[in-house]
Design an enzyme around this catalytic site. Structure first.
Site, PDB file in Angstrom:
ATOM      1  N   SER A  97       0.844  -1.199   0.000  1.00 42.61           N
ATOM      2  CA  SER A  97       0.000   0.000   0.000  1.00 42.61           C
ATOM      3  C   SER A  97       0.881   1.251   0.000  1.00 42.61           C
ATOM      4  O   SER A  97       2.102   1.166   0.106  1.00 42.61           O
ATOM      5  CB  SER A  97      -0.911  -0.003   1.234  1.00 42.61           C
ATOM      6  N   GLU A 128     -11.300  -7.222   1.554  1.00 45.69           N
ATOM      7  CA  GLU A 128     -12.288  -6.132   1.563  1.00 45.69           C
ATOM      8  C   GLU A 128     -12.527  -5.548   0.179  1.00 45.69           C
ATOM      9  O   GLU A 128     -13.587  -4.987  -0.104  1.00 45.69           O
ATOM     10  CB  GLU A 128     -11.819  -4.995   2.497  1.00 45.69           C
ATOM     11  N   LYS A 135      13.847  -5.767  -9.208  1.00 48.68           N
ATOM     12  CA  LYS A 135      13.182  -7.060  -9.300  1.00 48.68           C
ATOM     13  C   LYS A 135      11.745  -6.880  -9.813  1.00 48.68           C
ATOM     14  O   LYS A 135      10.947  -6.169  -9.209  1.00 48.68           O
ATOM     15  CB  LYS A 135      13.163  -7.747  -7.928  1.00 48.68           C
ATOM     16  N   THR A 190       5.815  -7.491  -9.348  1.00 44.27           N
ATOM     17  CA  THR A 190       4.855  -6.931 -10.308  1.00 44.27           C
ATOM     18  C   THR A 190       4.162  -8.049 -11.078  1.00 44.27           C
ATOM     19  O   THR A 190       2.936  -8.030 -11.272  1.00 44.27           O
ATOM     20  CB  THR A 190       5.574  -5.978 -11.286  1.00 44.27           C
ATOM     21  N   GLY A 245      -6.823  20.222  15.824  1.00 44.90           N
ATOM     22  CA  GLY A 245      -6.649  18.931  16.483  1.00 44.90           C
ATOM     23  C   GLY A 245      -7.798  18.656  17.422  1.00 44.90           C
ATOM     24  O   GLY A 245      -8.675  19.503  17.624  1.00 44.90           O
ATOM     25  N   CYS A 276      -8.286  26.751  13.529  1.00 45.05           N
ATOM     26  CA  CYS A 276      -9.290  25.951  14.226  1.00 45.05           C
ATOM     27  C   CYS A 276      -8.981  25.894  15.727  1.00 45.05           C
ATOM     28  O   CYS A 276      -9.145  26.891  16.412  1.00 45.05           O
ATOM     29  CB  CYS A 276      -9.378  24.554  13.598  1.00 45.05           C
ATOM     30  N   MET A 334      -6.880  28.740  16.784  1.00 51.01           N
ATOM     31  CA  MET A 334      -7.574  29.991  17.073  1.00 51.01           C
ATOM     32  C   MET A 334      -8.175  29.949  18.470  1.00 51.01           C
ATOM     33  O   MET A 334      -8.116  30.917  19.232  1.00 51.01           O
ATOM     34  CB  MET A 334      -8.681  30.254  16.054  1.00 51.01           C
ATOM     35  N   GLU A 361     -14.509  22.027  26.035  1.00 52.98           N
ATOM     36  CA  GLU A 361     -14.081  20.733  25.492  1.00 52.98           C
ATOM     37  C   GLU A 361     -13.087  20.067  26.430  1.00 52.98           C
ATOM     38  O   GLU A 361     -13.069  18.842  26.566  1.00 52.98           O
ATOM     39  CB  GLU A 361     -13.452  20.930  24.107  1.00 52.98           C
ATOM     40  N   HIS A 419     -10.476  25.975   8.155  1.00 47.08           N
ATOM     41  CA  HIS A 419      -9.234  25.336   7.689  1.00 47.08           C
ATOM     42  C   HIS A 419      -8.857  25.883   6.314  1.00 47.08           C
ATOM     43  O   HIS A 419      -9.283  25.338   5.279  1.00 47.08           O
ATOM     44  CB  HIS A 419      -9.410  23.818   7.614  1.00 47.08           C
ATOM     45  N   GLU A 424      -6.230  25.586   4.640  1.00 46.74           N
ATOM     46  CA  GLU A 424      -5.402  24.674   3.846  1.00 46.74           C
ATOM     47  C   GLU A 424      -6.210  23.855   2.843  1.00 46.74           C
ATOM     48  O   GLU A 424      -5.691  23.415   1.814  1.00 46.74           O
ATOM     49  CB  GLU A 424      -4.596  23.734   4.753  1.00 46.74           C
TER      50      GLU A 424
END
EC number: 6.3.4.2
Length: 548
Positions: free
Chosen positions: A14, A149, A187, A191, A355, A382, A385, A406, A517, A519
């Site tokens: 992966s 899966e 190698k 594949t 976060g 976020c 701030m 929180e 956000h 970004e």
């Protein structure tokens, strides 16, 4: 339904780069004037990645419509400049949930519900819906060949070749060609085995993209072509590069775009012009200078947790022809006495990103305090701030023990609290502390109005903006007056005034916090204005220090 389909699978291991490969192909095909879209299929049973630990899955990428998606959707949007939606990412969980709901409702009229045809039909239906009115739809299948899966999805895309006609369907398989240092050679056997496994499921790849540390020689390409039953020119080498934004250019050099156009008998609307992209890549690879920004996070053990944010700094730096060096600082480390000057004393700017959870919060607050007191350019995103508001309330407004509910539900001054009701596209959304974790945040694009004469106004140069959100807690409006009286500027808010979106400080070179956000909307050829302004001011801070 799309006119043409490209299915991208992966084998051997992966994290080979199927997402970047898909995004690069999207970029190249768009450069020919074609209407293109991209879908990512995730085989996990979670409904979406919203409740998954960033250490396990990396960043959760948020779209305009509020969909919480795989981080590959970020690659897609950055490379193609498309605005995608929830139909561009779906999971096993979503597919089975839909089929089971139909069964409970009686839609199948008493029939036995099976993987084939019911699950595969639902998968194909979603693929076709995503390709509506497109010239080409690129579909990336998550995971690797052999994963249990992924079998229903592989069967579904095999059937797609039958449904739409093999001439309208292209299968691309991405594999690893490892370099064995002791043997001194690449190698090809992994594949070969991976393609054999794919063929056993009824899919024969038309093109094989080979990830490798070193360039494939002619002999290796011939061997892969012969044993995997593809043309030699359809063995495409994807060698490691300095920046992912170079990959479309490398694919073009290999002729992958022309090969796809030929195999799918596509008629381009114009000739591709990649000059602007080439200039951007050169700026990334050969910058004239650099700037150092402290990245005070809590998931820094896995940089993928901040993928879009990292990329947004690359975009901003490239536009200025400078390299942004991120100094990774674990927020918890700043909680120890005497560490702030040591860790933050040599940086040109300080970033506190978003976060979840209480770990490292006091360290983030200390980073904010250091930036405020020492006039270091600061950007809070976020949670960043929110910690800036808490720090200001405690140390400037004199609200001892101020905190976010929180992290401390018993705090005397909960300057950040849980918002329980708001409107999204005419729909009233409600939540409370007992609400499910998944999908209950303020998610997706929301409008924001900016006050004239502020730093935010200077950055955006317009009154109305729209930005993407992913959070549960908000600025507590009960504290607006007292915090504003002590100098906190609320420079951006929702049109109804219910939500504070941007805060800033005067008498500081650059101090701004945004609840959204930025970004998620940064692009290689169009950096986000907030990120770019922060990098520019940090670089200005560096050059000022070097001349004094």
């Amino acid at each position: 339904m799309a006119k043409k389909y490209i299915f991208i699978t992966g084998g051997v291991v992966s994290s080979l780069g199927k997402g970047i490969t898909s995004a690069s192909l999207g970029f190249l095909l768009l450069s020919y004037g074609l209407k293109v879209s991209i879908v990512k299929i995730d085989p996990y049973i979670n409904v979406d990645p919203g409740t998954m630990n960033p250490y396990q899955h990396g960043e959760v990428y948020v779209l305009d419509d509020g969909a919480e998606t795989d981080l590959d959707l970020g690659h897609y949007e950055r490379f193609t400049n498309l605005t995608l939606s929830k139909k561009n990412n779906f999971t096993t969980g979503q597919v089975y949930f839909t089929v089971i709901t139909k069964e409970r409702r009686g839609d199948y009229l008493g029939k036995t519900v099976q993987v084939i045809p019911h699950i595969t039909n639902e998968i194909k239906k979603r693929i076709k819906e995503a390709g509506k009115d497109k010239d080409v739809l690129i579909v990336e299948i998550g995971g690797t060949i052999g994963d249990i899966e992924g079998l229903p999805f592989l069967e579904a895309i095999r059937q797609m070749g039958y449904d739409v006609g093999r001439q309208n369907c292209l299968y691309i398989h991405l594999t690893l060609v490892p370099y064995i240092k002791t043997a001194g050679e690449l190698k090809t056997k992994p594949t070969q085995h991976s393609v054999k496994e794919l063929q056993s499921l009824g899919i024969s790849p038309d093109i094989i993209v080979c990830r490798s540390e070193k360039r494939l020689n002619n002999e290796a390409k011939e061997k892969i072509a012969m044993f995997c039953n593809v043309e030699k020119r359809a063995v495409i080498n994807a060698v490691d590069v300095d920046t992912v934004y170079e990959i479309p250019l490398k694919f073009k050099e290999e002729g992958l775009d022309k090969l796809i156009i030929e195999k799918l008998t596509i008629q381009p609307n114009k000739e591709a012009n990649l000059n602007e992209w080439k200039n951007m890549v050169e700026s990334i690879k050969d910058p004239k200078d650099s700037v150092t920004i402290a990245f005070v996070g809590k998931y820094i053990g896995l940089k993928e947790s901040y993928k879009s944010l990292i990329e947004s700094f690359i975009h901003a730096g490239a536009s200025m022809n400078i390299k942004v060096n991120l100094k990774w600082i674990e927020a918890e480390d700043l909680e120890e006495e005497g560490t702030r000057e040591k860790l933050l004393g040599d940086v040109d700017g300080i970033l506190v990103p978003g976060g979840f959870g209480s770990r490292g919060i006091e360290g983030k607050i200390k980073a904010v305090e250091y930036a405020r007191k020492n006039k270091v350019p600061f950007l809070g995103i976020c949670l960043g701030m929110q910690t800036a508001v808490v720090e200001f309330a405690r140390h400037v407004a004199g609200l001892a023990g101020a905190h976010s509910s929180e992290f401390n539900k018993d705090a005397e001054h909960k300057v950040i609290h849980l918002a329980t009701k708001w409107e999204k596209e005419g729909q009233i959304i409600e939540r409370n502390e007992a609400s499910d974790k998944g999908g209950t945040m303020r998610l997706g694009a929301y409008p924001c109005q900016i006050k004239t004469g502020t730093l935010a106004w200077h950055i955006y140069k317009r009154k109305n903006i729209s930005e993407r959100h992913r959070h549960r807690y908000e600025f507590n409006n009960s504290y607006r007056d007292v915090l504003s009286k002590h100098g906190l500027i609320i420079s951006g808010e929702s049109p109804d005034g219910e939500f504070v979106e941007i805060i800033e400080l005067k008498d500081h070179p650059f101090f701004i916090g945004v609840q959204f956000h930025p970004e998620f909307k940064s692009r290689p050829l169009k950096p986000h204005p907030v990120i770019k302004a922060f990098v520019e001011k940090s670089y200005e801070s560096k050059t000022t220090k070097s001349t004094t």
